[in-house]
Motif scaffolding. Sequence first.
Motif: not given
Length: 427
Positions: A271-284, A296-305, A307-308, A313-316
């Motif tokens: 269910q979070h496939h797109r998020k992991f695929k889109r923001y892989w560079k941030l994890i590294l 700011k608003r990120f694609t695949c996320f509803k709320n303002l967030m 990069t941290t 969200f992804l690693v947790n």
Amino acid sequence: MSNQNYIMEMLELKDNNVTFKENFYYKEKIKGIIYKIFEGYLSYKPKLCPNCGVIFDNKFEKHGFITSNIKIPDVSGYKTILRLHKQRYLCKHCNKAFTLSTSITNYGCFISNNTKHKIAKDLVKKRSEKDIASDNNVSPNTVERIMDSYYESQKIYKHYLPKVLSFDEFKSVKSADGAMSFHMCNGITGQTIDIIEDRRLDNLIKYFYYYDYKARSHVQFIIIDMYSPYVSLIKKMFPNANIIIDKFHLTQLISRSLNKTRIMTMKKHKQHHRKFKRYWKLILKSRDELDSSKWKRFTCFKNLMTTTDVVDFLVNLDNELKETYILYQDLLYSFKKNNYDLLKKTLNKQNTNISSYMKTSIKTLLEFLPHIKNTFNNNYHNGFIEGNNNFIKVIKRIAFGFRSFRRFKARIMICKGLIKIKKIANA
């Protein structure tokens, strides 16, 4: 300056026995191509007969001319030919005729030495042999023969090695003994020293025996990636050398492990496939480089967030990914600060919840730990040799590959300046 001297200077001819008469220049169409034709005459008294060796005397008679169409470098963008009428002589001592020779070209050859020299200079540039052949009005085989002549005439000096060496490998040609070829360069200047066909340990040991013990003893540091045979080679052949593991390869090792862990987690949480695929560079990214203040608003996320927030969200989402990520950040921090004690402590810590990929990386880092200490204590790196390898790949791609490793190496050596381009008598 006379017309004769003007012509000789323009065509870069050094043989003073060549003369030009009236109407020496005209254009001619040969095989659909317009050529500039310069018509000259070669005549002088020979010293002796090349057939019987008798010194020139009154028994030598002029025996007409023989015409040669000699290819010379282009003039004003036109293909150019020197139509040279060479004087022939008949020797009455042996009753054999011979033709006068000239320094413009080698005996029996119709390509001038100036053209060969220009081809050799063109080989220094990143161009295909076919294009060089077309520009110089010769065949690709001629270009290859000229390249071979320079390669055979100059040998690599094997009695000196610099204080700092860099070792690496690159994908070789199909005809090579091994799939990967060995590349060695100066770790301070970045100058390529030599290319070896096969990077396997036995071949490298045999190769380095060509260097005397004094040259090998002079080496103090050798920069490598984490390839175990290189460690064995250095310990056997370089008595005074300290091994340095290139820091880029250390970072690459752990980042690949984390990325594989991310992919594994992505497959579990579809269910979070797109998020992991889109923001892989941030994890590294290093934690220090993430922004925690700019919302700011990120694609695949509803709320303002920030990069941290995205990374957290992804690693947790997965405990294994989280533990692997925390370890990755600790290792990355120790690399960045050159903190050997912190690195050692991090590697020896019990990490049961991390992924199998990161466990394998930790084993590798523990294996090379003594050499990593040298990495932190010195500023040497493999950046030069990586750039040289990229240059080699460009040469290979432009040429659409090489059939022969020998020619591949010759081209690299010419491009990197290890084989000097100078005029040689026979090419």
